[in-house]
Design a protein around this motif. Structure first.
Motif, mmCIF file in Angstrom:
data_model
loop_
_atom_site.group_PDB
_atom_site.id
_atom_site.type_symbol
_atom_site.label_atom_id
_atom_site.label_comp_id
_atom_site.label_asym_id
_atom_site.label_seq_id
_atom_site.Cartn_x
_atom_site.Cartn_y
_atom_site.Cartn_z
ATOM 1 N N SER A 25 0.832 -1.206 0.000
ATOM 2 C CA SER A 25 0.000 0.000 0.000
ATOM 3 C C SER A 25 0.866 1.255 0.000
ATOM 4 C CB SER A 25 -0.923 0.014 1.234
ATOM 5 O OG SER A 25 -1.833 -1.059 1.190
ATOM 6 N N PHE A 26 1.917 1.231 0.811
ATOM 7 C CA PHE A 26 2.807 2.389 0.913
ATOM 8 C C PHE A 26 3.490 2.668 -0.416
ATOM 9 C CE2 PHE A 26 6.739 4.572 2.167
ATOM 10 C CZ PHE A 26 6.210 5.601 2.940
ATOM 11 N N ARG A 28 2.405 1.988 -3.284
ATOM 12 C CA ARG A 28 1.398 2.471 -4.249
ATOM 13 C C ARG A 28 0.992 3.917 -3.965
ATOM 14 N NH1 ARG A 28 -1.808 -2.341 -3.431
ATOM 15 N NH2 ARG A 28 -3.309 -0.952 -2.413
ATOM 16 N N GLY A 29 1.522 4.487 -2.878
ATOM 17 C CA GLY A 29 1.202 5.868 -2.548
ATOM 18 C C GLY A 29 0.083 6.025 -1.543
ATOM 19 N N ASP A 30 -0.439 4.913 -1.034
ATOM 20 C CA ASP A 30 -1.520 4.977 -0.049
ATOM 21 C C ASP A 30 -0.905 4.938 1.345
ATOM 22 O OD1 ASP A 30 -3.852 4.861 1.374
ATOM 23 O OD2 ASP A 30 -4.369 2.796 0.803
ATOM 24 N N GLU A 32 -1.677 6.514 4.205
ATOM 25 C CA GLU A 32 -2.578 6.365 5.343
ATOM 26 C C GLU A 32 -3.105 4.939 5.447
ATOM 27 O OE1 GLU A 32 -4.206 7.073 8.786
ATOM 28 O OE2 GLU A 32 -2.904 8.494 7.730
ATOM 29 N N GLY A 33 -3.394 4.331 4.293
ATOM 30 C CA GLY A 33 -3.829 2.939 4.307
ATOM 31 C C GLY A 33 -2.751 2.027 4.862
ATOM 32 N N GLU A 36 -2.579 2.413 8.632
ATOM 33 C CA GLU A 36 -3.694 1.716 9.288
ATOM 34 C C GLU A 36 -3.428 0.219 9.362
ATOM 35 O OE1 GLU A 36 -7.220 2.764 7.200
ATOM 36 O OE2 GLU A 36 -7.241 4.844 7.926
ATOM 37 N N ARG A 37 -2.887 -0.347 8.283
ATOM 38 C CA ARG A 37 -2.571 -1.784 8.289
ATOM 39 C C ARG A 37 -1.484 -2.092 9.318
ATOM 40 N NH1 ARG A 37 -4.409 -4.820 3.924
ATOM 41 N NH2 ARG A 37 -5.350 -3.639 2.213
#
Length: 315
Positions: A25-26, A28-30, A32-33, A36-37
């Motif tokens: 996720s990181f 990919r640019g997410d 905050e997601g 959270e994970r």
């Protein structure tokens, strides 16, 4: 993601793959997601150092999750050199030099051959102007890949101490042929500035040093001094302000900038900078305090001549 799903299908516990999912996720640019994970994972595997290190690196200083991660790592029984090196790098980025020193000294204590930790510690020692620690780090780095630049660094500084600027310049240039290290770039830029020649090259060199080692006060101050020599005072002011924000210990550029504005007849800018220096008076040495007092006296005289804060004007 398909690979992770396949791993679950093959019998791997999904909880064990949460860290990989977070990293995905990181990337990919997410961000905050990903956080959270990772935060979820911290409840499943509280003993996993990777989880807490990831939280430290992915969150900002004021984030409660960041503070919790740092507290957990400080108390973690499975401490290792890499953990302390990461914490040292975090505190370096925040310009908390003493905390960075503490963690990096622990890192090299746990792994005396960790050249990267020694390099980081050398940078911290230089910002703290700690000769003992500088020498210890340099000794430790001799014989490692870092010695490619250190031998030229030391040779250049030896020439500089004798006033042999041309020889110092050549030593730093020779070192840059081996490794474009920020310290060599900064020192060569400083030499060129002192020689009063090749200021555009000096600015190019120190700007490269800033890019390679962002936020280092000593390098920002060198660039500020070069910009002053080029009469680019607003840009110099930005670098001086950033060096102060990052707890730089060299106060001379602040006073130099105030003097340059005074020489250009800009009393307002001079007054602002003198006020900053006065608030930081305890960080000035005796010579710098004397310089500050001279500037304050000149401002007071100017205010009296123009009609001071009370609004009086001359007859």
């Amino acid at each position: 993601d398909a690979c992770l799903q396949q791993a679950v299908a093959m019998g791997h516990h999904e909880e064990s793959l949460l860290f990989d999912r977070a990293m995905e996720s990181f990337m990919r640019g997410d961000a905050e997601g990903a956080v959270e994970r990772i935060e979820d994972l911290s409840h499943f595997t509280p003993g996993d150092v990777r989880v807490w290190l990831a939280l430290v690196l992915m969150t900002d200083a004021g984030d409660p999750r960041n503070e919790q991660a740092i507290r957990t790592l400080r108390k973690h029984p499975g401490e290792n050199a890499d953990m302390h090196k990461v914490l040292g790098s975090v505190y370096m980025a925040r310009s908390q030099w003493n905390l960075a020193m503490s963690h990096l000294e622990t890192a090299v204590g746990l792994d005396v051959r960790n050249a990267h930790a020694w390099e980081m510690l050398l940078t911290v020692a230089q910002e703290l102007q700690n000769p003992r620690l500088i020498q210890a780090a340099q000794r430790a780095l001799m014989g490692t890949d870092s010695s490619r630049y250190l031998q030229f660094q030391q040779a250049g500084l030896a020439h500089y101490a004798k006033g042999e600027l041309a020889e110092a310049e050549q030593a730093f240039r020779d070192g840059l042929l081996q490794q474009r290290h920020p310290t060599l770039l900064n020192n060569l830029a400083h030499i060129l500035m002192e020689q009063g020649e090749k200021l555009p090259e000096a600015l190019m060199l120190v700007s490269e040093a800033v890019r390679r080692q962002p936020g280092t006060p000593s390098i920002l101050n060198t660039r500020a001094q070069i910009l002053m020599a080029m009469d680019r005072l607003p840009e110099a002011r930005r670098d001086v302000a950033e060096a102060l924000r990052r707890r730089g210990r060299n106060m001379a550029p602040l006073l130099d900038l105030a003097l340059r504005y005074w020489e250009q007849g800009d009393a307002a800018q001079t007054r602002t900078l003198v006020a900053v220096a006065d608030r930081l008076r305890d960080r000035l040495d005796a010579v710098q305090r004397e310089r500050l007092d001279v500037l304050k006296a000149q401002l007071a005289e100017d205010a009296g001549a123009q009609g001071g804060p009370s609004g009086r004007t001359r007859d």
